[in-house]
Design a protein around this motif. Structure first.
Motif, PDB file in Angstrom:
ATOM      1  N   ASP A  94      78.417  60.773 -48.898  1.00  0.00           N
ATOM      2  CA  ASP A  94      79.576  60.107 -49.491  1.00  0.00           C
ATOM      3  C   ASP A  94      80.338  59.247 -48.487  1.00  0.00           C
ATOM      4  N   LEU A  95      80.120  59.528 -47.193  1.00  0.00           N
ATOM      5  CA  LEU A  95      80.848  58.824 -46.137  1.00  0.00           C
ATOM      6  C   LEU A  95      79.972  58.777 -44.890  1.00  0.00           C
ATOM      7  N   VAL A  96      79.966  57.628 -44.229  1.00  0.00           N
ATOM      8  CA  VAL A  96      79.304  57.498 -42.929  1.00  0.00           C
ATOM      9  C   VAL A  96      80.389  57.360 -41.870  1.00  0.00           C
ATOM     10  N   GLY A 111      88.142  49.372 -45.880  1.00  0.00           N
ATOM     11  CA  GLY A 111      87.011  49.253 -46.781  1.00  0.00           C
ATOM     12  C   GLY A 111      85.672  48.950 -46.147  1.00  0.00           C
ATOM     13  N   GLU A 112      85.452  49.381 -44.900  1.00  0.00           N
ATOM     14  CA  GLU A 112      84.151  49.173 -44.286  1.00  0.00           C
ATOM     15  C   GLU A 112      83.071  49.909 -45.068  1.00  0.00           C
ATOM     16  N   GLU A 113      81.869  49.340 -45.055  1.00  0.00           N
ATOM     17  CA  GLU A 113      80.728  49.934 -45.763  1.00  0.00           C
ATOM     18  C   GLU A 113      79.481  49.784 -44.911  1.00  0.00           C
ATOM     19  N   MET A 114      78.513  50.664 -45.194  1.00  0.00           N
ATOM     20  CA  MET A 114      77.187  50.546 -44.585  1.00  0.00           C
ATOM     21  C   MET A 114      76.168  50.495 -45.698  1.00  0.00           C
ATOM     22  N   HIS A 115      75.090  49.784 -45.464  1.00  0.00           N
ATOM     23  CA  HIS A 115      73.973  49.723 -46.396  1.00  0.00           C
ATOM     24  C   HIS A 115      72.836  50.532 -45.791  1.00  0.00           C
ATOM     25  N   VAL A 120      75.010  51.415 -50.819  1.00  0.00           N
ATOM     26  CA  VAL A 120      76.245  51.086 -50.106  1.00  0.00           C
ATOM     27  C   VAL A 120      77.093  52.353 -50.019  1.00  0.00           C
ATOM     28  N   VAL A 121      77.509  52.708 -48.783  1.00  0.00           N
ATOM     29  CA  VAL A 121      78.285  53.924 -48.544  1.00  0.00           C
ATOM     30  C   VAL A 121      79.526  53.558 -47.729  1.00  0.00           C
TER      31      VAL A 121
END
Length: 148
Positions: A94-96, A111-115, A120-121
Motif C-alpha cells: 500500500d506504501l513504498v 503525492g509522490e508515487e512509484m510504478h 502505481v503505489v
C-alpha cells in the motif's frame, strides 16, 4: 509479467503493507523492525513479510509482495545474522518507503508515487538511518498512533 526480485523489506503495519527500499546499509531492516515494534506497542497488528529481498507481482491492479522461500521467516539481526521471526507469506503493498541520503529527502511530501510491476503505489522518500523520524512519518501517512 514475471515477478521481480527487489532489494527491499516488506512489513504489514496495521492494515497496510509497507515496502521499504534503499541501498545496502540504509536501514531497511531497522526501519521494518522499528515500525513493527511501534505498531505492537500501540495494539496494532504488525508482521514481517520479507527482509532483504521481496518478490513483487501485480494481481487485479494491486502490487503483491512475498518472501523468497529461502529467507521466509528470517530477519537480519546485525551482529548476529539471520534470526527467525513471525511472518506472513505475502501482503498487498500500500506504501513504498524509499530510504535516501538525508540531503535528498524532502521535508514535506506531496503525492509522490512509484510504478512497480505496472502498478502505481504511493511513496515516501525518507532519510536513511533516521529510523525514529521515519517511523513517525510512516505512522502519520497510514493514520497509525499517535496520528489519526
Amino acid at each position: 509479467m514475471a515477478p521481480a526480485n527487489r532489494h527491499a523489506s516488506l512489513v504489514i503495519a496495521g492494515e497496510s503493507g509497507v515496502l521499504i527500499t534503499g541501498p545496502s546499509g540504509s536501514g531497511k531492516t531497522e526501519l521494518a523492525l522499528a515500525l513493527m515494534a511501534h505498531c505492537t506497542a500501540h495494539g496494532r497488528f504488525a508482521r514481517l513479510v520479507s527482509d532483504d529481498q521481496v518478490f513483487l507481482s501485480a494481481a487485479a491492479g494491486r502490487l503483491i509482495g512475498r518472501a523468497p522461500p529461502t529467507i521466509a521467516g528470517l530477519a537480519e539481526a546485525r551482529g548476529f545474522g539471520p534470526a527467525a521471526i513471525a511472518h506472513q507469506s505475502r501482503a498487498v503493498v500500500d506504501l513504498v518507503v524509499r530510504l535516501v541520503a538525508a540531503e535528498a529527502a524532502p521535508r514535506l511530501h506531496e503525492g509522490e508515487e512509484m510504478h512497480l510491476q505496472g502498478v502505481v503505489v504511493p511513496c515516501l522518500e525518507l532519510a536513511a538511518r533516521r529510523t525514529q523520524g521515519a517511523v513517525f512519518a510512516v505512522a502519520a501517512r497510514l493514520g497509525l498512533p499517535p496520528f489519526s
